[in-house]
Scaffold this active site. Sequence first.
Site, PDB file in Angstrom:
ATOM      1  N   ASP A   1       0.860  -1.196   0.000  1.00 48.72           N
ATOM      2  CA  ASP A   1       0.000   0.000   0.000  1.00 48.72           C
ATOM      3  C   ASP A   1       0.893   1.242   0.000  1.00 48.72           C
ATOM      4  OD1 ASP A   1      -2.274   1.571   0.215  1.00 48.72           O
ATOM      5  OD2 ASP A   1      -2.428   1.345   2.403  1.00 48.72           O
TER       6      ASP A   1
ATOM      7  N   ASP B   1      -8.918   3.413  -2.865  1.00 44.12           N
ATOM      8  CA  ASP B   1      -9.983   3.819  -1.946  1.00 44.12           C
ATOM      9  C   ASP B   1     -11.271   4.240  -2.648  1.00 44.12           C
ATOM     10  OD1 ASP B   1      -8.130   3.242  -0.051  1.00 44.12           O
ATOM     11  OD2 ASP B   1      -7.577   5.328   0.332  1.00 44.12           O
TER      12      ASP B   1
ATOM     13  N   GLU C   1       2.835   5.004  -3.910  1.00 48.10           N
ATOM     14  CA  GLU C   1       2.912   5.969  -5.037  1.00 48.10           C
ATOM     15  C   GLU C   1       4.252   6.697  -5.052  1.00 48.10           C
ATOM     16  OE1 GLU C   1       0.350   5.675  -2.866  1.00 48.10           O
ATOM     17  OE2 GLU C   1      -0.803   4.447  -4.271  1.00 48.10           O
TER      18      GLU C   1
HETATM   19  O1  MIG Z   1      -4.149   6.110   4.271  1.00 49.29           O
HETATM   20  O2  MIG Z   1      -3.718   0.897   5.579  1.00 49.29           O
HETATM   21  O3  MIG Z   1      -5.930   2.159   0.154  1.00 49.29           O
HETATM   22  O4  MIG Z   1      -6.866  -0.103   1.496  1.00 49.29           O
HETATM   23  O5  MIG Z   1      -6.914   0.020   4.296  1.00 49.29           O
HETATM   24  C1  MIG Z   1      -4.837   4.906   4.346  1.00 49.29           C
HETATM   25  C2  MIG Z   1      -4.905   1.594   5.668  1.00 49.29           C
HETATM   26  C3  MIG Z   1      -3.872   3.779   4.152  1.00 49.29           C
HETATM   27  C4  MIG Z   1      -4.998   3.011   2.179  1.00 49.29           C
HETATM   28  C5  MIG Z   1      -5.437   1.789   1.411  1.00 49.29           C
HETATM   29  C6  MIG Z   1      -6.462   1.044   2.201  1.00 49.29           C
HETATM   30  C7  MIG Z   1      -5.912   0.668   3.552  1.00 49.29           C
HETATM   31  C8  MIG Z   1      -5.463   1.932   4.291  1.00 49.29           C
HETATM   32  N1  MIG Z   1      -4.471   2.651   3.496  1.00 49.29           N
END
Ligand code: MIG
Length: 802
Positions: free
Chosen positions: A407, A484, A410
Amino acid sequence: MDSSQTLLQGKSRDDSSDYHKLSGILDYEIKDNEICLNFKHASLAIKFLTADIFRVVMAHSGQKINYKSTDAVIEHNLTYDDFIFTEKDSELIIKTDKLVLKLKKENFLLQVFNQQGELIHQDHSQYALGWKKQKVRAWKSFEQAQRFYGLGEKTGWLDKKGRLYEMWNHDTFLPHVSDTDPLYQSIPFLIAFNPQNSYGIYFDNSYKSFFDLGSEGQDYFSFWAEGGDLDYYFVNGPSLKEVVSKYSQITGTMPLPPKWSLGYHQSRYSYYPQAEVEQLLKTFRDKEIPCDAFHFDIHYMDQYKIYTWDEDRFPDPEAMFAEMEENGIKAVTIIDPGVKTDPEYKLYQQGMENDYFCKYLDGRVFIDKVWPGSCAFPDFTQSKVRDWWAGLQKDYTDLGVKGIWNDMNEPAAFNKTDTMDVEVMHQNDGDAGTHRRFHNLYGFLEDKATFEGLKESLNNERPFVLTRAGFAGIQRYSAVWTGDNRSFWDHIKLAMPMLMNMGLSGITFCGTDVGGFTGNSNGELLTRWTQMGAFVPFFRNHCEVRAISQEPWSFGEKYEKIIKKYIELRYKFITHIYNLFYQASQTGIPLMRPLIMEFPNDRECQNLSDQFMVGDSVLVAPVYQPDKDKRMLYLPEGKWIDYWTKEVYQGGKHLIVDAPLEKMPIFIKAGSILPLNDKLNYIGEKEIECLEMNIFLNEENNLGNYQLYDDDGLSYNYENGVYNITEFKYQYTDNQIIFNIDRKEQNYQQEFKDYKMIFNNLNKDPLNIYVDGNQLSEFSYSDNRLEFKVPVVINKITIELS
Ligand code: MIG
């Protein structure tokens, strides 16, 4: 969140008129598979990979041509030099076995024709190629009849025409609405579709780039980047399938994933403590709702430090994973790239000691805030950093983790630009560059390291990696989910064209958070979403930290029953789905397909964004509005069989079909064969002893076939030939059906012992059935449906009809 993001129109308008354009050709040279052309302030190389894939690279402002590709491009070794070159007064002509290229000598212009002399593609006559300071740009003319597909994870309809899209991986938490752009992934691969001559353009440039597909009504489409080289590949079709398949020759295909990862995944932000996970496990198994994986979100960590466990919440993760494993559930853990700048934290120490983190030119390590607070960011462009990262995977696989969920890659950061400062440097093993160049590759390179590390430490098991960010070629390392989304009905609808275009852009293994991430889901929404999710390549229910629970049973029995039925349906289709994954791994052709891929001459399909094909025979039309018990859908030409009622429909028209809550419309193309299997609580729960071969007969004089790939679903033994390929074929004439089974490859001890043969839509009485010449006494025939069982070892069935 960058506020300019919402001001879409008017962003990055980029005036074409003040670019430097190519002048006339001064001279040229042909060497091997390449034609090099010199212009007043620029040079250009046209390099053939095959007779209908070529690469165009431009250098400008006194620079030499840079042949270095981004990491998206695989070592393909493709080269083609068998072309015939002719010089005419006004143009140079290059003729390959498939294409004719014409290059205008004065005011450079490239035209591409097929062998019949039809023009397929051409530069825009006014602009062609150009540059402005560090920007590079190409302009191409387009016909109004043309459609645009591809570009990866983008909002909008199936056809991308009329929009301006940006490629810059971005953590977009604000709602994804019709024109939200960019999202997390950048796949600069565009398909120009036309029923006769489709082609693709892959722009191999990792800088921020744009694709303007006629957003101001102009008669050209254009792509440009804020730096780097004008370096693109022209990929000929002529069919859409060929375009997609040939693109995979440049950026690779998805390797076969472990079969369990095609099952149902349950997630939320976050399941903890350990007792809650145990409860979750028990509930799935008590209720017999199939499930193959649980995802562990950031709360499992100690202060969000990656590769640590919060001991209070998870006193014994190893024991927990072992218990999950015993019950057939795999653990997938989230990892963010940011490393907490805690001097007592091992990873931070290692990174600082070994110079693993991204730094400014003056040596300062780039630090910014993410979940753990201040973080440093690994420089994944360096092989030593990727090796380090790969090595970390063992910490988790030793505990029993089977998959990693990358996650925030980017990379996301809690600042005004939402990401790393673009002036930060990446070392890239001696070919350093700023974050402007490497931003879009950051997640890709992290995923590469993760995949390779898991592969190493899982010891002959196939890894599962899930990523949010990515670049072209990401399919080689990871599945992708669309970030998201929200618990909006609109987001079921938005997901369909997005996922179909991701599939057309090489990303077969993709999916969307079922039930919606942000906001509260509800029973009806979750039911409808699960119905669609059951046919989407990656099938995971996930929601946000503040959202109410949305496990299959969260909204009461009425919904639970239907949700369960559709998760079970996923497993009923799993043999077929796995087979389609195999095909994708071979050809690059995705399993979730827009109808236009199967029915290229049907205009109705060109922008059909709310229904899709699973392979070439199953049509799915999800319901994406509340309070609906009907759905309008389109069936292309031919006969179609309602999966539920077995009723036969004539296609080539729109229909309004019943779709009460418990029913998502599914149609099977008449003539096809479809393997379906028994219910499973998870992949590998038991041997599937009997495989149903469903034959959906068309009219007489109908032929059908299906090729089934099969292996252990987990190991790399298939690379040593341990797999089976079985071909099923039938011929239906006025007085008989002949069904053949041809075991083409048989090196794997398959689990199926019997086939249950089901002939649907048979409207003539079966008189005698012979299996390899011996008459079969047991069969049943009613409601136009003939059923009987045969052992898998047989070769031929003959059914005599009245
Ligand atoms: O800023 O890890 O897209 O699936 O549950 C949020 C927490 C960070 C973004 C991801 C989401 C995940 C969440 N993450």
